[in-house]
Design a protein around this motif. Structure first.
Motif, PDB file in Angstrom:
ATOM      1  N   ASP B  59       0.636  -1.247  -0.032  1.00 40.56           N
ATOM      2  CA  ASP B  59      -0.024   0.153  -0.067  1.00 40.56           C
ATOM      3  C   ASP B  59       0.701   1.307  -0.013  1.00 40.56           C
ATOM      4  OD1 ASP B  59      -2.478   0.860   0.098  1.00 40.56           O
ATOM      5  OD2 ASP B  59      -2.153   1.880   2.060  1.00 40.56           O
ATOM      6  N   SER B  62       2.665   1.661  -3.386  1.00 38.46           N
ATOM      7  CA  SER B  62       1.849   1.886  -4.844  1.00 38.46           C
ATOM      8  C   SER B  62       2.237   3.242  -5.646  1.00 38.46           C
ATOM      9  CB  SER B  62       0.308   1.665  -4.554  1.00 38.46           C
ATOM     10  OG  SER B  62      -0.199   2.826  -3.889  1.00 38.46           O
ATOM     11  N   GLY B  63       1.975   4.133  -5.126  1.00 34.59           N
ATOM     12  CA  GLY B  63       2.341   5.449  -5.848  1.00 34.59           C
ATOM     13  C   GLY B  63       3.773   5.764  -6.455  1.00 34.59           C
ATOM     14  N   LEU B  65       5.884   3.078  -6.902  1.00 36.11           N
ATOM     15  CA  LEU B  65       5.963   2.186  -7.804  1.00 36.11           C
ATOM     16  C   LEU B  65       5.403   2.400  -9.020  1.00 36.11           C
ATOM     17  CD1 LEU B  65       7.444  -0.486  -7.837  1.00 36.11           C
ATOM     18  CD2 LEU B  65       5.464  -1.886  -7.229  1.00 36.11           C
ATOM     19  N   ALA B  66       3.982   3.179  -9.058  1.00 33.27           N
ATOM     20  CA  ALA B  66       3.527   3.495 -10.269  1.00 33.27           C
ATOM     21  C   ALA B  66       4.257   4.355 -11.221  1.00 33.27           C
ATOM     22  CB  ALA B  66       2.005   3.891  -9.904  1.00 33.27           C
ATOM     23  N   PHE B  67       4.569   5.317 -10.304  1.00 30.86           N
ATOM     24  CA  PHE B  67       5.223   6.290 -11.148  1.00 30.86           C
ATOM     25  C   PHE B  67       7.005   6.443 -11.251  1.00 30.86           C
ATOM     26  CE2 PHE B  67       1.055   7.664 -10.008  1.00 30.86           C
ATOM     27  CZ  PHE B  67       0.630   7.600 -10.952  1.00 30.86           C
ATOM     28  N   ASP B  94       5.291  -3.679 -12.290  1.00 25.39           N
ATOM     29  CA  ASP B  94       4.145  -4.322 -13.031  1.00 25.39           C
ATOM     30  C   ASP B  94       4.530  -5.125 -14.120  1.00 25.39           C
ATOM     31  OD1 ASP B  94       4.977  -2.091 -14.295  1.00 25.39           O
ATOM     32  OD2 ASP B  94       3.053  -1.430 -14.997  1.00 25.39           O
ATOM     33  N   LYS B  95       5.852  -5.099 -14.283  1.00 24.42           N
ATOM     34  CA  LYS B  95       6.417  -5.989 -15.333  1.00 24.42           C
ATOM     35  C   LYS B  95       6.797  -7.031 -14.893  1.00 24.42           C
ATOM     36  CE  LYS B  95       5.259  -3.072 -18.743  1.00 24.42           C
ATOM     37  NZ  LYS B  95       4.736  -2.007 -17.610  1.00 24.42           N
ATOM     38  N   GLU B 129      -4.023  -0.509  -7.321  1.00 22.97           N
ATOM     39  CA  GLU B 129      -4.842   0.268  -6.531  1.00 22.97           C
ATOM     40  C   GLU B 129      -6.121   0.217  -7.559  1.00 22.97           C
ATOM     41  OE1 GLU B 129      -4.780   2.732  -4.160  1.00 22.97           O
ATOM     42  OE2 GLU B 129      -2.720   2.270  -3.471  1.00 22.97           O
ATOM     43  N   LYS B 130      -7.272   0.165  -6.837  1.00 27.10           N
ATOM     44  CA  LYS B 130      -8.564  -0.029  -7.500  1.00 27.10           C
ATOM     45  C   LYS B 130      -8.543  -1.133  -8.535  1.00 27.10           C
ATOM     46  CE  LYS B 130     -10.738   3.924  -6.159  1.00 27.10           C
ATOM     47  NZ  LYS B 130      -9.788   5.010  -5.896  1.00 27.10           N
ATOM     48  N   GLY B 131      -7.822  -2.326  -8.304  1.00 30.11           N
ATOM     49  CA  GLY B 131      -7.667  -3.232  -9.185  1.00 30.11           C
ATOM     50  C   GLY B 131      -6.782  -3.009 -10.261  1.00 30.11           C
ATOM     51  N   VAL B 132      -6.049  -2.143 -10.237  1.00 35.28           N
ATOM     52  CA  VAL B 132      -5.098  -2.041 -11.358  1.00 35.28           C
ATOM     53  C   VAL B 132      -3.534  -2.421 -10.657  1.00 35.28           C
ATOM     54  CG1 VAL B 132      -3.772  -0.326 -12.774  1.00 35.28           C
ATOM     55  CG2 VAL B 132      -5.952  -0.133 -12.322  1.00 35.28           C
ATOM     56  N   VAL B 133      -3.187  -3.360 -11.273  1.00 31.88           N
ATOM     57  CA  VAL B 133      -1.710  -3.989 -10.669  1.00 31.88           C
ATOM     58  C   VAL B 133      -0.680  -3.244 -10.935  1.00 31.88           C
ATOM     59  CG1 VAL B 133      -0.257  -5.924 -10.588  1.00 31.88           C
ATOM     60  CG2 VAL B 133      -2.927  -6.095 -10.548  1.00 31.88           C
ATOM     61  N   LEU B 134      -0.025  -2.776 -10.025  1.00 33.94           N
ATOM     62  CA  LEU B 134       1.014  -1.701 -10.387  1.00 33.94           C
ATOM     63  C   LEU B 134       2.312  -2.426  -9.871  1.00 33.94           C
ATOM     64  CD1 LEU B 134      -0.506   1.377  -8.436  1.00 33.94           C
ATOM     65  CD2 LEU B 134      -0.391   0.970 -10.783  1.00 33.94           C
TER      66      LEU B 134
END
Ligand SMILES: Nc1ncnc2c1ncn2[C@@H]1O[C@H](COP(=O)(O)OP(=O)(O)O)[C@@H](O)[C@H]1O
Lengths: 180, 579
Positions: B59, B62-63, B65-67, B94-95, B129-134
């Motif tokens: 949690d 997530s941020g 990792l996403a960006f 995510d890869k 986040e919201k089901g989007v795998v990051l």
């Protein structure tokens, strides 16, 4: 640099593991690829006032810098179980059904007029290097793809942006005005 | 109720081993179950902790990792590193490309989402986040180190061992307790038996004291009566023959009365005994004429004498009296006739006999048993027959003193009596008389040559507080040719010695008011070394008698006595004094 997915991933790994120190200036392709992934990754940090329907629609309005990179990036992904859908439009309006709209700008509709058309609508607007900025605006910072967030505009459109996203932004224009 | 609980105790007692075994098994199983439960709980806690930790990491990442915020990702993983329970952590984007990591975990997962190992638990959670795998977080939570867990179980095991040993000790303890209880019961029963025996002997003792006291007074009176009648016949040999017949009739009756008081004294164990090594078999053979006459024609008599019979240390005449008493009882029990068996045998009584009966001393005895085929006795009667005056016979036929004499005599001799009887079948009375350890018979020379009448030149001092006895004795002695002096008590007698009067023989009562005859004799002997002393007594419990037996060298004449008896004693005294 070959434009294959394989190489692209290798590049991403290199970027992530080295902290991007070696590549001070991302190549145009790489930059576009990163932006393409960011584009759909913004979505999970955003909450729309109304349920967005069966799909979550990503709109590319005007010029499309991403091509099929975006299509591949969203493959298999979904927002709360709703698959992403890409819609390429020359002109956008509140009726276009977009949840996220990347405003590339074109002769048909400038970025500014597109923003005006969507003003107040629950659409997350994304722009780059434009005079008229969307709620999220890509910037380049020391070779990294970064972004600014206009929280005031998002609030006007009744969008809630997660603090986790805000934490990643290089600057945030708050509701009370002015960057933080 | 008591029985029921006793029964229960017995059941528990009987199955104690099984109970203990069951208890131990339950305890062990419970401990193992508790251990497993605790171990399981620990494992679940570890798994839960791993999942929660991974979720938190995911949690917070997530941020970043996403960006692609490498710095923030590193910052977070470094912070996690501070938690010692997290052994390893890896963050994938995510890869599926590792972004940050420490420790080694990926190989362990092998495609699974969770993996439990002995040292911990590895979990893979998506960063979404919201089901989007990051991305993905893989995290390994350490379980408590083995040694720590073992230490914990060692504590529990220690408790278990303590419990087990407590249970075992308790089991053994109750077993010991049961043993102790049993022993206590035995001791109590033994004591009850002993107390019953003691009560019986105390009762006999009390009765003896009572009858003894009466018999003593009686004896003195009889001494006067017999003596005076004796004197009358001697003084007036020419009196009216009719009158002499009356007198001799009275004499006979008085003698029978004297014999009776002797039995009473025998029962009260105050009969002076003169125990000698006695051949019981020969005594019985000597008695056979009397016994046959006593029994009559309807009753046959058989005597069995075991070979190598020991001699018994008893007063022969008292023994004979006892056998006659037993024979009379046997006759009375067989009015229709029957058979009398007298057996003599050696008997060695050991500890078990001693414990079974009343105060029996283990040792060698000569057993004499008298068995009849008569009526027998019920247990109630059997328990009372030794008591004086207990009789089932009609007035005039029974005195209730026969078995009393037997009992008193045997006890006083240091032996014991046993009775067995069955109604309708007969009775056996067995006397156990102490074995004599003397080597040879003491030659019995009881027949005394009657002294001729006439002066003797001997002075006898007679001391008795009873005027009647004193007067009779004095008269009798002068008749026998002695010069006689008399005194009422020891003090008067000593005055005579102090005056310097030469006395040849001191004839004194033993029990008198003031100083006893024994003390008088001792003081008199201090005055006059060659003094002969003869005690008169009807009462054996006196200073001169120890344990009912005469001291060696002491002469004693039993009251009541005839003139012949006292004369014979005096002569014997003079002879032993001369030799
Ligand atoms: N051999 C025997 N057979 C049956 N009863 C006996 C025998 N010896 C004694 N008894 C019972 O014991 C009682 C007491 O006996 P004992 O003391 O000798 O006094 P006595 O013979 O004068 O009655 C007798 O009256 C009789 O009931």
């Amino acid at each position: 640099m070959p434009k294959t997915l394989q190489n692209l991933f290798t590049a991403i790994i290199a970027l992530l593991l080295t902290g991007g120190a070696a590549a001070s200036q991302p190549t145009a392709d790489l930059e576009t690829a990163v932006k393409a992934t960011y584009l759909y990754k913004f979505a999970p940090f955003v909450t729309w006032p109304d349920p967005p329907g069966d799909n979550l629609t990503l709109c590319i309005v005007g010029a499309d810098p991403f091509g099929d990179v975006l299509d591949r990036a969203i493959a298999g992904q979904g927002y709360n179980g709703r698959p992403f859908r890409i819609l390429r439009l020359p002109v956008v309006s509140t009726d276009s059904g977009c949840a996220v709209a990347y405003l590339g700008g074109s002769g048909d509709q400038s970025v500014a007029s597109a923003l005006k058309a969507l003003k107040g609508a629950p659409v997350l607007t994304v722009s780059q290097n434009s005079q008229a900025q969307g709620m999220i605006d890509f910037v380049n910072q020391q070779g990294h793809v970064r972004f600014r967030v206009d929280l005031a505009a998002a609030s006007e459109s009744h969008l809630k942006i997660s603090s986790k996203l805000l934490a990643m932004a290089v600057s945030v224009r708050d509701v009370s005005g002015g960057p933080q | 109720m008591k029985r029921v609980s006793n029964r229960m105790m017995q059941v528990i007692d009987h199955h104690r081993t099984a109970f203990v075994g069951l208890g131990l098994t339950v305890l062990v199983l419970a401990s193992v179950a508790a251990g497993l439960y605790s171990e399981n709980l620990h494992q679940r806690q570890v798994i839960q902790a791993a999942r929660v930790q991974a979720s938190i990491v995911a949690d917070s990442l997530s941020g970043a990792l996403a960006f692609g915020d490498q710095a923030t990702v590193s910052q977070i993983t470094t912070a996690i590193r501070a938690n010692p329970e997290i052994e390893a952590l890896i963050v994938l984007d995510d890869k599926g490309i590792p972004v940050a990591h420490y420790g080694e975990t990926i190989a362990l997962l092998n495609g699974r989402n969770e993996l439990r190992t002995s040292d911990g638990f590895t979990v893979r959670v998506p960063v979404a986040e919201k089901g989007v795998v990051l991305g993905t977080v893989i995290l390994k939570q350490r379980s408590e180190p083995l040694e720590l867990r073992l230490a914990r179980y060692a504590g529990a095991a220690l408790l278990l061992v303590a419990g087990l040993s407590m249970l075992t000790i308790m089991a053994f303890d109750t077993r010991a307790l049961a043993r102790g209880n049993r022993r206590l019961r035995e001791v109590m029963e033994e004591r009850e038996r002993a107390e019953a025996a003691l009560r019986q002997s105390q009762k006999m003792e009390a009765l003896g004291r009572l009858t003894g006291g009466i018999a003593h007074d009686f004896n003195n009176m009889l001494a006067v009566i017999i003596g005076n009648l004796d004197l009358f016949i001697r003084r007036y040999p020419d009196a009216d023959p009719k009158m002499l017949r009356f007198v001799s009739g009275s004499q006979e009756a008085a003698r029978r009365a004297a014999a009776l008081t002797q039995r009473l004294l025998a029962f009260s164990r105050r009969q002076p005994l003169d125990p000698k090594a006695t051949d019981i078999g020969r005594s019985i053979a000597d008695l056979s004429d009397i016994l046959r006459r006593t029994l009559g024609d309807a009753i046959s008599i058989e005597t069995l004498r075991a070979p190598g019979l020991w001699r018994a240390n008893v007063d022969t005449s008292q023994f004979e009296t006892a056998v006659i008493n037993l024979t009379v009882n046997a006759r009375d029990a067989m009015p229709e006739g029957g058979k009398l068996l007298i057996e003599c045998a050696n008997a060695r009584l050991d500890q078990s006999h001693a414990e079974a009966g009343d105060d029996v001393t283990p040792g060698d005895y000569v057993m004499v048993s008298v068995t009849d085929t008569g009526t027998g006795m019920s247990p109630e009667i059997l328990s009372q027959v030794f008591e004086p005056f207990f009789t089932t016979k009609p007035v005039g036929l029974g005195t209730g003193l026969g078995l009393s004499q037997v009992h008193g005599f045997v006890k006083q001799s240091g032996g014991h009596v046993s009775l067995s009887s069955e109604v309708g079948r007969g009775t056996t009375v067995s006397l156990y008389l102490p074995r004599s350890l003397e080597v040879s018979d003491v030659p019995v020379a009881d027949r005394i040559v009657r002294a001729e009448h006439g002066r003797r030149d001997k002075i006898v001092l007679v001391v008795d507080d009873e005027a009647g006895v004193r007067d009779f004795v004095c008269e009798a002695l002068t008749d026998l040719g002695y010069d006689v002096l008399s005194a009422e008590n020891a003090d008067q007698a000593l005055d005579i010695f102090e005056e310097g009067t030469r006395i040849d023989i001191l004839l004194t009562d033993v029990l008198m008011p003031g100083r006893s005859g024994r003390e008088l004799a001792d003081e008199a002997l201090a005055h006059q070394k060659d003094l002969h002393v003869l005690f008169m007594t009807g009462y054996a419990q006196d200073a001169i008698v120890h344990n009912g037996k005469l001291d060696a060298g002491t002469r004693l004449v039993k009251k009541p006595f005839t003139i012949e008896q006292i004369g014979a004693e005096l002569e014997r005294l003079e002879r032993t004094g001369d030799s």
